[in-house]
Design a protein around this motif. Structure first.
Motif, PDB file in Angstrom:
ATOM      1  N   LEU A  25       0.698  -1.260   0.440  1.00  0.00           N
ATOM      2  CA  LEU A  25      -0.454  -0.338  -0.425  1.00  0.00           C
ATOM      3  C   LEU A  25       0.427   1.479   0.458  1.00  0.00           C
ATOM      4  CD1 LEU A  25      -2.353  -0.635   2.595  1.00  0.00           C
ATOM      5  CD2 LEU A  25      -3.086  -1.046   0.404  1.00  0.00           C
ATOM      6  N   PRO A  26      -0.168   2.457  -0.386  1.00  0.00           N
ATOM      7  CA  PRO A  26       1.622   3.833  -0.535  1.00  0.00           C
ATOM      8  C   PRO A  26       0.874   3.674   1.269  1.00  0.00           C
ATOM      9  CG  PRO A  26      -0.429   3.445  -1.894  1.00  0.00           C
ATOM     10  CD  PRO A  26      -1.112   2.482  -1.462  1.00  0.00           C
ATOM     11  N   ALA A  27       2.388   3.877   1.445  1.00  0.00           N
ATOM     12  CA  ALA A  27       3.117   4.513   3.026  1.00  0.00           C
ATOM     13  C   ALA A  27       2.087   5.155   4.117  1.00  0.00           C
ATOM     14  CB  ALA A  27       4.344   5.117   2.745  1.00  0.00           C
ATOM     15  N   PRO A  28       1.219   6.378   3.583  1.00  0.00           N
ATOM     16  CA  PRO A  28       0.637   7.172   3.907  1.00  0.00           C
ATOM     17  C   PRO A  28      -0.387   6.748   5.251  1.00  0.00           C
ATOM     18  CG  PRO A  28       1.156   8.756   2.152  1.00  0.00           C
ATOM     19  CD  PRO A  28       1.219   7.008   2.077  1.00  0.00           C
ATOM     20  N   VAL A  29      -0.998   5.709   3.991  1.00  0.00           N
ATOM     21  CA  VAL A  29      -2.191   4.282   4.849  1.00  0.00           C
ATOM     22  C   VAL A  29      -1.672   3.421   5.182  1.00  0.00           C
ATOM     23  CG1 VAL A  29      -3.713   5.922   3.338  1.00  0.00           C
ATOM     24  CG2 VAL A  29      -2.244   3.568   2.213  1.00  0.00           C
ATOM     25  N   ARG A  30      -0.511   2.876   5.449  1.00  0.00           N
ATOM     26  CA  ARG A  30      -0.038   1.747   5.782  1.00  0.00           C
ATOM     27  C   ARG A  30      -0.531   1.549   7.604  1.00  0.00           C
ATOM     28  NH1 ARG A  30       5.819   1.451   3.495  1.00  0.00           N
ATOM     29  NH2 ARG A  30       4.903   0.871   0.831  1.00  0.00           N
ATOM     30  N   VAL A  31      -0.719   0.493   8.329  1.00  0.00           N
ATOM     31  CA  VAL A  31      -0.853   0.359   9.806  1.00  0.00           C
ATOM     32  C   VAL A  31       0.483  -0.225  10.105  1.00  0.00           C
ATOM     33  CG1 VAL A  31      -1.823  -1.861  10.934  1.00  0.00           C
ATOM     34  CG2 VAL A  31      -3.019  -0.243   9.117  1.00  0.00           C
ATOM     35  N   PRO A  32       1.144   0.447  11.673  1.00  0.00           N
ATOM     36  CA  PRO A  32       2.528   0.852  11.761  1.00  0.00           C
ATOM     37  C   PRO A  32       2.411  -0.682  12.452  1.00  0.00           C
ATOM     38  CG  PRO A  32       1.132   2.865  12.700  1.00  0.00           C
ATOM     39  CD  PRO A  32       0.006   1.837  12.326  1.00  0.00           C
ATOM     40  N   ALA A  33       3.762  -1.159  12.982  1.00  0.00           N
ATOM     41  CA  ALA A  33       3.848  -2.330  13.061  1.00  0.00           C
ATOM     42  C   ALA A  33       2.995  -2.713  14.542  1.00  0.00           C
ATOM     43  CB  ALA A  33       5.603  -2.560  12.702  1.00  0.00           C
ATOM     44  N   GLY A  34       2.943  -3.725  14.941  1.00  0.00           N
ATOM     45  CA  GLY A  34       2.278  -4.130  16.110  1.00  0.00           C
ATOM     46  C   GLY A  34       0.463  -4.348  16.584  1.00  0.00           C
ATOM     47  N   HIS A  35       0.276  -4.090  15.136  1.00  0.00           N
ATOM     48  CA  HIS A  35      -1.641  -4.520  15.389  1.00  0.00           C
ATOM     49  C   HIS A  35      -1.797  -5.503  13.915  1.00  0.00           C
ATOM     50  CE1 HIS A  35      -1.747  -0.780  17.362  1.00  0.00           C
ATOM     51  NE2 HIS A  35      -0.304   0.827  16.836  1.00  0.00           N
ATOM     52  N   GLU A  36      -2.776  -6.314  14.316  1.00  0.00           N
ATOM     53  CA  GLU A  36      -2.902  -7.429  13.039  1.00  0.00           C
ATOM     54  C   GLU A  36      -4.455  -6.838  12.824  1.00  0.00           C
ATOM     55  OE1 GLU A  36      -2.909 -10.699  15.452  1.00  0.00           O
ATOM     56  OE2 GLU A  36      -4.318 -10.335  16.542  1.00  0.00           O
ATOM     57  N   LEU A  37      -5.274  -7.588  12.122  1.00  0.00           N
ATOM     58  CA  LEU A  37      -5.693  -7.553  10.820  1.00  0.00           C
ATOM     59  C   LEU A  37      -7.064  -8.472  12.005  1.00  0.00           C
ATOM     60  CD1 LEU A  37      -6.844  -7.722   7.517  1.00  0.00           C
ATOM     61  CD2 LEU A  37      -8.401  -9.072   8.415  1.00  0.00           C
ATOM     62  N   ARG A  38      -7.927  -7.184  12.083  1.00  0.00           N
ATOM     63  CA  ARG A  38      -9.141  -8.255  13.196  1.00  0.00           C
ATOM     64  C   ARG A  38     -10.395  -8.785  12.243  1.00  0.00           C
ATOM     65  NH1 ARG A  38      -8.686  -6.611  18.909  1.00  0.00           N
ATOM     66  NH2 ARG A  38      -6.137  -7.531  19.028  1.00  0.00           N
ATOM     67  N   LEU A  39     -10.572  -7.372  11.454  1.00  0.00           N
ATOM     68  CA  LEU A  39     -12.030  -7.615  10.713  1.00  0.00           C
ATOM     69  C   LEU A  39     -11.609  -6.822   9.152  1.00  0.00           C
ATOM     70  CD1 LEU A  39     -15.420  -8.519  10.560  1.00  0.00           C
ATOM     71  CD2 LEU A  39     -15.593  -5.871  11.696  1.00  0.00           C
ATOM     72  N   TRP A  40     -12.397  -8.102   8.752  1.00  0.00           N
ATOM     73  CA  TRP A  40     -12.557  -7.276   7.098  1.00  0.00           C
ATOM     74  C   TRP A  40     -13.493  -7.031   6.756  1.00  0.00           C
ATOM     75  CZ3 TRP A  40     -14.261  -8.919   2.255  1.00  0.00           C
ATOM     76  CH2 TRP A  40     -13.867  -8.396   1.451  1.00  0.00           C
ATOM     77  N   SER A  41     -14.419  -5.604   6.025  1.00  0.00           N
ATOM     78  CA  SER A  41     -16.034  -5.809   5.236  1.00  0.00           C
ATOM     79  C   SER A  41     -15.604  -4.800   4.074  1.00  0.00           C
ATOM     80  CB  SER A  41     -16.589  -4.906   6.363  1.00  0.00           C
ATOM     81  OG  SER A  41     -15.771  -3.530   6.274  1.00  0.00           O
ATOM     82  N   ILE A  42     -17.269  -5.451   3.121  1.00  0.00           N
ATOM     83  CA  ILE A  42     -16.866  -4.190   2.299  1.00  0.00           C
ATOM     84  C   ILE A  42     -18.276  -3.272   2.700  1.00  0.00           C
ATOM     85  CG2 ILE A  42     -18.042  -4.531  -0.076  1.00  0.00           C
ATOM     86  CD1 ILE A  42     -17.070  -7.849   0.267  1.00  0.00           C
ATOM     87  N   GLY A  43     -17.399  -2.152   2.120  1.00  0.00           N
ATOM     88  CA  GLY A  43     -18.759  -0.877   2.669  1.00  0.00           C
ATOM     89  C   GLY A  43     -19.441  -0.926   1.312  1.00  0.00           C
ATOM     90  N   LYS A  44     -20.598  -0.821   1.147  1.00  0.00           N
ATOM     91  CA  LYS A  44     -21.453  -0.391   0.398  1.00  0.00           C
ATOM     92  C   LYS A  44     -21.902   0.663   1.004  1.00  0.00           C
ATOM     93  CE  LYS A  44     -21.712  -4.678  -2.128  1.00  0.00           C
ATOM     94  NZ  LYS A  44     -22.142  -4.904  -3.265  1.00  0.00           N
ATOM     95  N   GLY A  45     -22.690   2.141  -0.170  1.00  0.00           N
ATOM     96  CA  GLY A  45     -23.181   3.588   0.517  1.00  0.00           C
ATOM     97  C   GLY A  45     -22.803   4.404  -0.408  1.00  0.00           C
ATOM     98  N   GLU A  46     -23.381   6.041   0.355  1.00  0.00           N
ATOM     99  CA  GLU A  46     -23.532   6.744  -0.262  1.00  0.00           C
ATOM    100  C   GLU A  46     -22.881   7.551   0.657  1.00  0.00           C
ATOM    101  OE1 GLU A  46     -28.154   7.714   0.311  1.00  0.00           O
ATOM    102  OE2 GLU A  46     -27.856   6.893  -1.361  1.00  0.00           O
ATOM    103  N   ILE A  47     -22.641   8.997  -0.569  1.00  0.00           N
ATOM    104  CA  ILE A  47     -22.016  10.255   0.050  1.00  0.00           C
ATOM    105  C   ILE A  47     -23.183  11.454  -0.422  1.00  0.00           C
ATOM    106  CG2 ILE A  47     -20.213  11.903   0.383  1.00  0.00           C
ATOM    107  CD1 ILE A  47     -18.005   9.638   0.309  1.00  0.00           C
ATOM    108  N   ARG A  48     -23.222  11.828   0.301  1.00  0.00           N
ATOM    109  CA  ARG A  48     -24.430  13.428  -0.165  1.00  0.00           C
ATOM    110  C   ARG A  48     -22.982  14.685  -0.132  1.00  0.00           C
ATOM    111  NH1 ARG A  48     -29.294  14.748  -0.195  1.00  0.00           N
ATOM    112  NH2 ARG A  48     -29.021  12.731   1.076  1.00  0.00           N
ATOM    113  N   TYR A  49     -22.847  15.268  -1.404  1.00  0.00           N
ATOM    114  CA  TYR A  49     -22.444  16.179  -1.466  1.00  0.00           C
ATOM    115  C   TYR A  49     -23.253  17.837  -2.088  1.00  0.00           C
ATOM    116  CZ  TYR A  49     -18.518  13.699  -2.478  1.00  0.00           C
ATOM    117  OH  TYR A  49     -16.880  12.205  -2.928  1.00  0.00           O
ATOM    118  N   ALA A  50     -22.649  18.607  -1.176  1.00  0.00           N
ATOM    119  CA  ALA A  50     -23.421  20.144  -1.876  1.00  0.00           C
ATOM    120  C   ALA A  50     -22.521  21.071  -2.242  1.00  0.00           C
ATOM    121  CB  ALA A  50     -23.636  21.053  -0.067  1.00  0.00           C
TER     122      ALA A  50
END
Length: 175
Positions: free
Chosen positions: A29-54
């Motif tokens: 992954l791009p460096a800015p969005v990597r999770v720091p060492a010492g953390h492990e995956l607990r849950l993976w999910s698919i999000g389906k939704g919407e965003i309201r823009y004005a």
């Protein structure tokens, strides 16, 4: 008619594909969005939704831009069973009643028309369950959700648009 062996092989392949989808190679992954060492995956999910823009005036000079507002999404597991929701805050709530809020730390581009990838630090958690002990949340594999392509100017000020999106929300906890 397929034999029981064929059915078992197919079920095994589906389970293997689902398990593969539930992993994240943070090093890729791009460096800015990597999770720091010492953390492990607990849950993976698919999000389906919407965003309201004005359409709003954005800063000096009379410029206008689409400004994101409320977003909502349903969360699904690898078998597409509903397991929770995401909404303002940002907050993620599990069907077991536990919930966690997040604070944005970093983003990385995901391509034209897509929300950026994002890393959030978990904040307040409540309830006993899935969201208890979450330390980081990633938004990955985004599809859609970017600001509308329609013009936003003084004539269109105040207009709103709802944009659909999908993303993987990945939750981590301390090892």
């Amino acid at each position: 008619m397929p034999s029981i062996a064929h059915v078992l092989v197919a079920a095994g392949l589906i389970a293997a594909c689902a398990a593969a989808a539930a992993t994240v190679d943070n090093a890729a992954l791009p460096a800015p969005v990597r999770v720091p060492a010492g953390h492990e995956l607990r849950l993976w999910s698919i999000g389906k939704g919407e965003i309201r823009y004005a359409c709003r005036q954005a800063g000096a000079g009379g410029r206008y831009a689409w400004v994101s507002g409320a977003s909502t999404a349903r969360l699904y597991d690898v078998y597409l069973r509903e397991i929770g929701w995401s909404y303002a805050g940002p907050t993620w709530k599990s069907v077991d009643g536990s919930k966690v809020t997040g604070r944005a730390l970093a983003v990385a581009p995901a391509g034209a028309g897509h929300l950026p990838l994002q890393l959030l630090r978990a904040g307040t958690a409540s309830g006993q369950g899935t969201m208890q002990g979450v330390s980081y949340i990633q938004r990955l594999n985004t599809r859609g959700g970017a600001a509308p392509a329609q013009p936003c100017d003084a004539r269109r000020e105040g207009r709103e648009r709802v944009v659909g999106y999908e993303a993987d929300y990945v939750f981590y906890g301390r090892r």
